[in-house]
Write an enzyme that holds these catalytic residues in place. Structure first.
Site, PDB file in Angstrom:
ATOM      1  N   LYS A 112       0.815  -1.207   0.000  1.00 27.74           N
ATOM      2  CA  LYS A 112       0.000   0.000   0.000  1.00 27.74           C
ATOM      3  C   LYS A 112       0.856   1.267   0.000  1.00 27.74           C
ATOM      4  O   LYS A 112       0.384   2.327  -0.387  1.00 27.74           O
ATOM      5  CB  LYS A 112      -0.973  -0.033   1.160  1.00 27.74           C
TER       6      LYS A 112
HETATM    7  C1  LIG Z   1      -4.268  -4.758   1.390  1.00 22.22           C
HETATM    8  C2  LIG Z   1      -3.460  -5.980   1.217  1.00 22.22           C
HETATM    9  C3  LIG Z   1      -3.845  -6.994   0.340  1.00 22.22           C
HETATM   10  C4  LIG Z   1      -5.137  -6.937  -0.436  1.00 22.22           C
HETATM   11  O1  LIG Z   1      -5.134  -5.934  -1.421  1.00 22.22           O
HETATM   12  P1  LIG Z   1      -6.520  -5.399  -2.016  1.00 22.22           P
HETATM   13  O2  LIG Z   1      -6.169  -4.281  -2.909  1.00 22.22           O
HETATM   14  O3  LIG Z   1      -7.344  -4.969  -0.849  1.00 22.22           O
HETATM   15  O4  LIG Z   1      -7.136  -6.546  -2.733  1.00 22.22           O
HETATM   16  C5  LIG Z   1      -3.007  -8.077   0.189  1.00 22.22           C
HETATM   17  N1  LIG Z   1      -1.861  -8.174   0.894  1.00 22.22           N
HETATM   18  C6  LIG Z   1      -1.460  -7.223   1.752  1.00 22.22           C
HETATM   19  C7  LIG Z   1      -0.193  -7.409   2.493  1.00 22.22           C
HETATM   20  C8  LIG Z   1      -2.227  -6.087   1.932  1.00 22.22           C
HETATM   21  O5  LIG Z   1      -1.824  -5.135   2.776  1.00 22.22           O
END
Ligand SMILES: *Cc1c(COP(=O)(O)O)cnc(C)c1O
Length: 497
Positions: A112
Site C-alpha cells: 500500500k
Molecule cells: C491490502 C493488502 C492486500 C489486499 O489488497 P486489495 O487491494 O485490498 O485486494 C493483500 N496483501 C497485503 C499485504 C495487503 O496489505
C-alpha cells in the site's frame, strides 16, 4: 479525462483532481473513467522502464488534468529515499522459475506504500488545482496495512487530518505498533469493536452522512478517503504491472506482445483491479489469478457467479485479506455489465439488503475470459512459506503465500505455462511470527511483535531493512478503542468540531 460514478449517469463526470479529493461518489458509487483510454499503451516503451517512468505514463494517461510538472514532482517525492531498494518494486525470481514482484520495500513494509506515498502528493496538488480551500479529513477503514501506510504517507502533511479505524484484535502486533507509534500531529488510529467489514461499513456510512458533511463544512473541512475506492489509490498501483512486464521483456523471458499472468493476493479487490485496468490499456495479460484466503467469497463468486457474504468471517494469518465485502469489485461489475448503472446499483442494493446477488450469464462470461480464482487456507499458507523457503531459500509473507500457493496449484492443474508474476504484497518481517515458525519449524518464539522480528532476522540472516530497523526506535501511544456506534463521535472529538 473525466470520471463518473458506477451508479450514476455520464453527466456526473468530474476530472481526476476532483475525484481524488472526493474519494467516493456522493451516490455511494465508485469513480470510473467515462471513456477508458483502451489500448493506448505502446509496448515498445516498456522494456527496462523504471517504476517512476511507468508511474509517469500512468498518471499522464489517467489523470491528464494534472500538469506534467506536478506529476513529476509528485513522483519524485513519493519514490525516493524512503524506499530501501532504488528500483522501488524489484522483480525477483526464485530458483523454481516463478517471479515475485516485491512491493514491500517502502516505509510500512506492504504494497500500500506504493500508492500511499503518492496519494498525499496528488491530493494536496489537487486541492490547489481545484481551488479547494477546505482542510481534508482522510477517513479510512483498515484491515491493518492501509492504516499504517496512510498514516505514514499523510504524516504532518499540511491541511490534512487522518482518522484510521482498524478491527480491535484483527491486526498483527507489528501493524498495531506501526499505527500507535507513527509520528505526526495530524494522525489518530482507533480500534473498533468488530471486524474489518464493521469498520468499513461504518466508515462508508459516516462518509455519506449529510449531517456530518455539513458539520465538517461549517469548519471548512471535508472528508476524503485513502482506501482503494479512491482513484488516487488505485491508479498509482497500475505502474508496477507495467514495470514487471517491462522487466520480463528486458530479461528476454518474454517477447513484446507475449501474454503474462499476474497472481494477486486479494482483499478489497484494489490491487488486482489495477492489473485489470492495465490490461484495458493494452498490457498483454492472459489470466489474472485472484487469490483469496479462507474468507473465500471472491473464489466462490468467480466460480459460480453468485456473490454471497452470508458466511462466517475468519481472522486468518493473512489478516489484510480478511474481507467479505470487496468494494472495488463494483468497478469490474460496471465493465462486465457494459456500463449498465441500473444493474450495478441493483446488485449493490441486493448485497446490502439480502447479503447476496447473482450476475447475468453475459457478465459471468466477461469475467471468465479474464480471471481465475482460488483460495488457500491457513495451513496451505504455512506449507507454502515452508516449501518456498526449503526449495529456494526465499522467505515470503502469508499474503504473498496465498497467491503463491494458489498459483502453484493452478499451474499443476491447468498446465498453463505462461510466465507468471506473483505479487508479493508484504515483507516477511511484517508477519514475523507466522514466517518464523514456517521457516525454522521451531516453537521457541519468545514474544510476538518486535522480538519475533529479531528472531526471524537471526533465522534468515542478511541485513535488516532500514524500515524494519526503524520500528525498534518508536514508542506506542495508548490504544483508543471504540464501539462502531461511537466512531462518528471519535472523529468529531479529534477534529474539535
Ligand atoms: C491490502 C493488502 C492486500 C489486499 O489488497 P486489495 O487491494 O485490498 O485486494 C493483500 N496483501 C497485503 C499485504 C495487503 O496489505
Amino acid at each position: 479525462m473525466q470520471y463518473r460514478s458506477t451508479r450514476g449517469d455520464e453527466s456526473t463526470g468530474i476530472n481526476a483532481a476532483e475525484a481524488v479529493i472526493q474519494g467516493l461518489a456522493p451516490d455511494g458509487g465508485l469513480y470510473v473513467p467515462v471513456h477508458f483510454p483502451e489500448g493506448c499503451l505502446d509496448l515498445k516503451r516498456l522494456p527496462g522502464i523504471s517504476l517512476q517512468e511507468a508511474s509517469r505514463f500512468v498518471l499522464h494517461t489517467m489523470m491528464d488534468d494534472f500538469p506534467a510538472k506536478q506529476i513529476d514532482a509528485s513522483i519524485k517525492a513519493a519514490y525516493g529515499k524512503q524506499w530501501d531498494d532504488s528500483r522501488i518494486t524489484p522483480l525477483s525470481q526464485d530458483k523454481a522459475g516463478n517471479y515475485y514482484l516485491e512491493l514491500f520495500h517502502g516505509p510500512t513494509l506492504a504494497f500500500k506504500d506504493v500508492a500511499l506515498q503518492l496519494l498525499p502528493q496528488l491530493m494536496t496538488r489537487a486541492q490547489k488545482l481545484t481551488g479547494n480551500q477546505r482542510g481534508i479529513v482522510i477517513l479510512t477503514a483498515t484491515s491493518g496495512d492501509t492504516g499504517t501506510a496512510s498514516m505514514d504517507g499523510f504524516s504532518d502533511v499540511d491541511g490534512t487530518q487522518v482518522a484510521v479505524f482498524y478491527p480491535h484484535h484483527g491486526v498483527s502486533p507489528i501493524q498495531l505498533h506501526q499505527m500507535l507509534s507513527e509520528p505526526g500531529d495530524n494522525l489518530a488510529a482507533y480500534g473498533v469493536e468488530g471486524n474489518f467489514d464493521d469498520a468499513q461499513t461504518n466508515v462508508k456510512k459516516i462518509f455519506n452522512d449529510k449531517q456530518m458533511e455539513q458539520r465538517l463544512a461549517d469548519h471548512d473541512l471535508q472528508f476524503s478517503s485513502a482506501n482503494s475506492m479512491n482513484i488516487g489509490r488505485l491508479i498509482p498501483q497500475m505502474a508496477y504491472y507495467l514495470y514487471a512486464y517491462g522487466q520480463l521483456a528486458q530479461r528476454g523471458t518474454i517477447q513484446l506482445g507475449d501474454p503474462v499472468n499476474f497472481a494477486v493476493p486479494t482483499g478489497n479487490f484494489g490491487d488486482i483491479l489495477a492489473a485489470y485496468y492495465c490490461e484495458k490499456l493494452g498490457l498483454p495479460i492472459k489470466k489474472l489469478i485472484c487469490a483469496s484466503n479462507q474468507n473465500n467469497v471472491l473464489t466462490d463468486f468467480f466460480n459460480t457467479g453468485t456473490y454471497d457474504k452470508r458466511r462466517t468471517f475468519t481472522v486468518t494469518n493473512a489478516p489484510s485479506m480478511d474481507i467479505l465485502v470487496s468494494s472495488n469489485l463494483e468497478r469490474l461489475l460496471f465493465d462486465a455489465a457494459d456500463g449498465d448503472v441500473a444493474m450495478v446499483k441493483k446488485l449493490m442494493d441486493q448485497l446490502n439488503s439480502d447479503g447476496h446477488y447473482q450476475i447475468t450469464p453475459a457478465m459471468k462470461d466477461y469475467l471468465d475470459q479474464r480471471f481465475v480464482a482460488d483460495y488457500a487456507d491457513e495451513q496451505q499458507v504455512r506449507d507454502e512459506i515452508t516449501r518456498l523457503y526449503q526449495e529456494a531459500k526465499y522467505a515470503i509473507d502469508p499474503h504473498t503465500a496465498v497467491a503463491s500457493a494458489v498459483t502453484h496449484r493452478y499451474q499443476i492443474n491447468s498446465h498453463d505455462d505462461t510466465p507468471t508474476v506473483i505479487v508479493a504484497t508484504a515483507s516477511p518481517y511484517k508477519f514475523a511470527e507466522t514466517v518464523y515458525h514456517c521457516v525454522t519449524h521451531r516453537n521457541d518464539l519468545q514474544e510476538p511483535g518486535l522480538p519475533a522480528i529479531k528472531q526471524l532476522h537471526q533465522a534468515l540472516g542478511g541485513d535488516l531493512p532500514a524500515s524494519v530497523q526503524a520500528l525498534f526506535d518508536r514508542a506506542d501511544r495508548s490504544e483508543q478503542v471504540v464501539e462502531p456506534s461511537e466512531m462518528e463521535d471519535a472523529i468529531a472529538k479529534q477534529l474539535k468540531i
